[in-house]
Scaffold this motif. Structure first.
Motif: not given
Length: 170
Positions: A81-93, A120-124, A143-150
Motif C-alpha cells: 500500500e505504501e509503494v502504491l502511495e509512493l507512486l502518486k509522488e513519482t515522476d518515473i519508475t 507513471v511512465p517507466v524507464m526500463t 534504457i538501450e542496454k544493461e549497462t550503467n552508461e545506458a
C-alpha cells in the motif's frame, strides 16, 4: 494534473526486493556517473532494500552509495500500500532486467503494469514483449542496454525534457 514536486526534483522510484532479477547495482552505478549538478536535480527512492542489502546482496559499493547519497532515499521493506502511495509522488519508475535470462523473456513485468495503471511512465530496457507497449519518450524511456552508461543516458534524456514533455508521458 501536473504534479509539481515541492523541491522541483525529478522523482525516480525503484520498488522491489533484493535479488538477481533486477539490476539495481547497474542502475545505481549509472546514477553515480551523473555529475553533481544532475544529481541535485533527482531523488531516487529505493523501496524494498536496505543500505546493508544493497551492499551485501546487490554488490553495490560503499563509494557508489556515498556518491549518490544526497539523491538517494532507502526505505527498506514497506507494505505494498505504501509503494502504491509512493507512486502518486513519482515522476518515473525504473527497473532493468537481463535480456538473456529466461525469466525476463517469460511473463510481463508487474512493475510495468502497476506503474502504467497509476499514470507513471517507466524507464526500463525492453525485455519480454515490453517493446510492444513501451514507446520511447511517449510513455517511458527505453534504457538501450544493461549497462550503467545506458542508465546514465536514459536519466540524462528525461532530465533534458521539459515538464510538459514529462507530463505528456503520463
Amino acid at each position: 494534473e501536473l504534479k509539481k514536486n515541492k523541491d522541483g526534483k525529478l522523482k525516480i522510484l525503484y520498488a522491489g526486493s533484493p535479488g538477481k532479477k533486477d539490476y539495481i547495482r547497474t542502475i545505481l552505478e549509472g546514477i553515480a556517473r551523473l555529475e553533481s549538478d544532475a544529481l541535485k536535480q533527482i531523488t531516487v527512492t529505493v523501496a524494498g532494500i536496505t543500505k546493508q542489502q544493497l551492499e551485501s546482496v546487490c554488490g553495490v559499493s560503499k563509494e557508489i552509495i556515498e556518491k549518490i547519497e544526497t539523491s538517494l532515499v532507502l526505505l527498506g521493506r514497506i507494505p505494498r500500500e505504501e509503494v502504491l502511495e509512493l507512486l502518486k509522488e513519482t515522476d518515473i519508475t525504473i527497473f532493468l532486467r537481463s535480456m538473456r535470462q529466461r525469466y525476463a523473456k517469460a511473463g510481463f513485468p508487474t512493475k510495468f503494469v502497476e506503474s502504467m495503471m497509476h499514470g507513471v511512465p517507466v524507464m526500463t530496457n525492453c525485455t519480454s514483449d515490453l517493446v510492444e507497449y513501451l514507446k520511447d519518450k511517449e510513455n517511458g524511456i527505453i534504457i538501450e542496454k544493461e549497462t550503467n552508461e545506458a542508465v546514465e543516458n536514459a536519466i540524462r534524456t528525461i532530465l533534458g525534457m521539459s515538464s510538459e514533455e514529462r507530463y505528456a508521458m503520463k
